[in-house]
Design an enzyme around this catalytic site. Structure first.
Site, PDB file in Angstrom:
ATOM      1  N   HIS A 160     -30.840 -10.776  18.248  1.00  0.00           N
ATOM      2  CA  HIS A 160     -31.838 -11.539  17.537  1.00  0.00           C
ATOM      3  C   HIS A 160     -31.830 -11.125  16.070  1.00  0.00           C
ATOM      4  O   HIS A 160     -31.628  -9.970  15.733  1.00  0.00           O
ATOM      5  CB  HIS A 160     -33.227 -11.356  18.150  1.00  0.00           C
ATOM      6  N   ASP A 215     -32.189 -16.765  24.774  1.00  0.00           N
ATOM      7  CA  ASP A 215     -32.525 -17.306  23.456  1.00  0.00           C
ATOM      8  C   ASP A 215     -33.859 -18.051  23.449  1.00  0.00           C
ATOM      9  O   ASP A 215     -34.037 -19.027  22.720  1.00  0.00           O
ATOM     10  CB  ASP A 215     -31.397 -18.227  22.939  1.00  0.00           C
TER      11      ASP A 215
HETATM   12  P1  IMP Z   1     -21.572 -12.158  28.852  1.00  0.00           P
HETATM   13  O1  IMP Z   1     -22.947 -11.661  29.052  1.00  0.00           O
HETATM   14  O2  IMP Z   1     -21.050 -11.938  27.449  1.00  0.00           O
HETATM   15  O3  IMP Z   1     -20.621 -11.665  29.901  1.00  0.00           O
HETATM   16  O4  IMP Z   1     -21.583 -13.764  29.022  1.00  0.00           O
HETATM   17  C1  IMP Z   1     -21.881 -14.379  30.272  1.00  0.00           C
HETATM   18  C2  IMP Z   1     -22.747 -15.601  30.081  1.00  0.00           C
HETATM   19  O5  IMP Z   1     -24.036 -15.221  29.637  1.00  0.00           O
HETATM   20  C3  IMP Z   1     -22.210 -16.581  29.025  1.00  0.00           C
HETATM   21  O6  IMP Z   1     -22.539 -17.912  29.410  1.00  0.00           O
HETATM   22  C4  IMP Z   1     -22.995 -16.187  27.794  1.00  0.00           C
HETATM   23  O7  IMP Z   1     -23.078 -17.247  26.859  1.00  0.00           O
HETATM   24  C5  IMP Z   1     -24.340 -15.869  28.413  1.00  0.00           C
HETATM   25  N1  IMP Z   1     -25.122 -14.951  27.582  1.00  0.00           N
HETATM   26  C6  IMP Z   1     -24.921 -13.638  27.420  1.00  0.00           C
HETATM   27  N2  IMP Z   1     -25.823 -13.116  26.578  1.00  0.00           N
HETATM   28  C7  IMP Z   1     -26.638 -14.118  26.217  1.00  0.00           C
HETATM   29  C8  IMP Z   1     -27.797 -14.192  25.375  1.00  0.00           C
HETATM   30  O8  IMP Z   1     -28.288 -13.215  24.795  1.00  0.00           O
HETATM   31  N3  IMP Z   1     -28.347 -15.431  25.251  1.00  0.00           N
HETATM   32  C9  IMP Z   1     -27.860 -16.519  25.902  1.00  0.00           C
HETATM   33  N4  IMP Z   1     -26.805 -16.475  26.697  1.00  0.00           N
HETATM   34  C10 IMP Z   1     -26.186 -15.293  26.856  1.00  0.00           C
END
Ligand code: IMP
Length: 493
Positions: free
Chosen positions: A66, A38
């Site tokens: 986004h 982000d």
């Molecule tokens: P996952 O990618 O959904 O398995 O989540 C694993 C970790 O990565 C969690 O802490 C999510 O909040 C973080 N995360 C996944 N995608 C994003 C993103 O696009 N921005 C920020 N954090 C992310």
């Protein structure tokens, strides 16, 4: 006062840097977030897109996201590369991605409804892994410990590595769905049915997942036009001179191996992986571009050394996301101006979140807020040989002048005895609220130049640009730097 070139659009071609390939061939640059996601990568890609022919994703899936405001309306993109609104750009989704076919088809249809067709522009690797209904159900049930986005990304990558479970194949790819549709759908249904039977038929997602399976053939029809069976497609483009920008999803500190396990995403987010998940030889690599933001954030759990309010903030955001407290609820409960004046860093973090809109794009979760961590950035820049950095949300630092900090707090590294470095927190001297506001006019004063120099010395890389507001025009290019591309016209829709 020194003026700098201010433009929302920079071509990527820099005369100095094409070291790896012959003049007739193209090259690839890799753009990654340097913190916890982000950081505003899409905004930088939007500004750089005019200088590239192909914009490519190499990792992650619908867990990224986004929101883009366009003259044609607002759209939330999760899986399509950011260059979608630059008609000249070809888009590629590489084999390293975890593809949610339903959401991708929906994005394509939304664009079509806006009059934007991706026909002939979008190519998706036949080897991209498919997110399946049981992946989503497993992630929703088990991802809470990490704070995942619940998109099934982790289980999808896990099944890709597992390949077969109980003698049934579990790693299905886009090429399978489009080539052997009936087998693929039947297999997904069987695995999901086995899962719910093992749970005693109590899964709350049975109806939703059944609907997904029923709609899969229609979704497959939408995606068929974009299938790219040729694994050498991108390489051929580059051999013919294409300039590629790889767009990293999530960020370097969330890498499945390099990040702080288990609080990471399940793919590789580091720039080197662009050449695995993006299906191109690293011989074409030219430059690594980093994106960071001056008011930091993190969603989900895991270490965050510069977090305002520390563990208390982490716990609050965790509880808030479980109880669906987001922007609206916080706005109803708190006055950010009052919180900002508190001498409790937790309150200051809450105020900054509200004042700078730090809530999850896809999930609406309140993001944990931290001060700019230059010590951490220095390590990341070094580990991944980042060539230049765009720093976003610099204007947001102005809020600190209304807090008890009375200046901008940041985590820095300090050299101590015999060249060792130690992290430390300082209130950066010399910057004023007025200096930060001047940047919005496209000019930086001496104090801002001093700040830029300080940041560059701290992180060990040049700053290529500063984000000084949400609008495209408020991205200030620090053109004096050798790696910062010069200004050019944009082809944006
Ligand atoms: P996952 O990618 O959904 O398995 O989540 C694993 C970790 O990565 C969690 O802490 C999510 O909040 C973080 N995360 C996944 N995608 C994003 C993103 O696009 N921005 C920020 N954090 C992310």
């Amino acid at each position: 006062m020194t003026s700098v070139t201010c433009s929302a659009s920079f071509p990527a071609s820099s005369p100095a840097a094409d070291l790896a390939s012959s003049p007739a061939e193209g090259f690839a640059d890799v753009l990654v977030g340097l913190q916890y996601g982000d950081e505003g990568k899409a905004k930088i890609i939007d500004a750089l897109a005019a200088g590239y022919d192909v914009i490519a994703r190499f990792n992650g899936g619908a867990n990224a996201g986004h929101t883009i405001d366009t003259p044609l309306g607002r759209i939330a993109l999760k899986q399509l590369p950011s260059g979608v609104f630059h008609p000249h750009a070809t888009l590629y989704i590489g084999s390293g991605c975890a593809l949610n076919p339903w959401k991708l088809a929906d994005e394509i249809e939304q664009l079509r409804a806006m009059g934007i067709s991706l026909d002939g522009r979008l190519h998706i690797s036949a080897r991209a892994a498919l997110v399946q209904p049981h992946h989503i159900a497993l992630d929703r049930r088990g991802g809470g410990t990490i704070g995942t986005t619940g998109n099934g990304i982790g289980p999808c990558y896990a099944d890709r590595a597992l390949r077969v479970r109980n003698d049934a194949r579990v790693n299905w790819m886009l090429g399978d769905l489009l080539g052997r549709e009936a087998d693929t759908v039947a297999s997904m249904r069987e695995v999901f049915t086995r899962m719910i039977n093992a749970e005693g038929g109590t899964s709350p997602w049975i109806a939703e997942m059944s609907d997904l399976l029923l709609s899969l053939p229609k979704v497959a029809d939408t995606l068929r036009a974009y299938l790219e069976p040729d694994r050498g497609w991108l390489a051929d483009r580059v051999k013919q001179g294409a300039r590629v920008l790889f767009e990293g999803a999530q960020s370097v500190l969330l890498d499945v191996v390099d990040g702080s396990q288990p609080y990471v995403t399940s793919s590789h987010t580091v720039p080197a992986y662009a050449y695995v998940g993006g299906d191109l030889s690293p011989k074409y690599h030219r430059r690594t571009i980093g994106v960071a933001k001056a008011v930091m954030s993190r969603v989900g759990r895991g270490p965050f050394p510069s977090e305002l309010g520390g563990e208390r903030s982490a716990q609050y955001c965790d509880d808030a996301s479980l109880s669906h407290v987001g922007m609206t609820e916080e706005q109803a409960r708190f006055s950010p101006d009052q919180l900002l004046r508190s001498d409790d860093p937790f309150d200051v973090g809450t105020a900054l979140r509200m004042l700078t809109g730090e809530y999850g794009t896809g999930t609406g979760r309140p993001r944990r807020i931290g001060m700019l961590d230059l010590a951490q950035l220095r390590e990341v820049v070094k580990a991944h040989a980042v060539d230049c950095v765009y720093l976003n949300k610099v204007d947001c630092l102005a809020h600190y002048f209304h807090s008890t900090y009375q200046g901008v707090p940041m985590r820095v590294h300090r050299e101590v005895m015999s060249g060792d470095v130690m992290p430390d927190v300082l209130i950066y001297p010399g910057l004023t609220e007025r200096s930060l506001a001047l940047g919005g006019e496209g000019t930086l004063d001496a104090a801002m130049h001093g700040f830029v120099d300080f940041v560059e010395r701290q992180i060990g890389a040049p700053l290529a640009g500063l984000g000084l507001g949400p609008e495209r025009a408020s991205l200030v290019s620090l053109a004096a730097h050798p790696l910062a591309p010069a200004a050019a016209a944009s082809n944006h829709v």
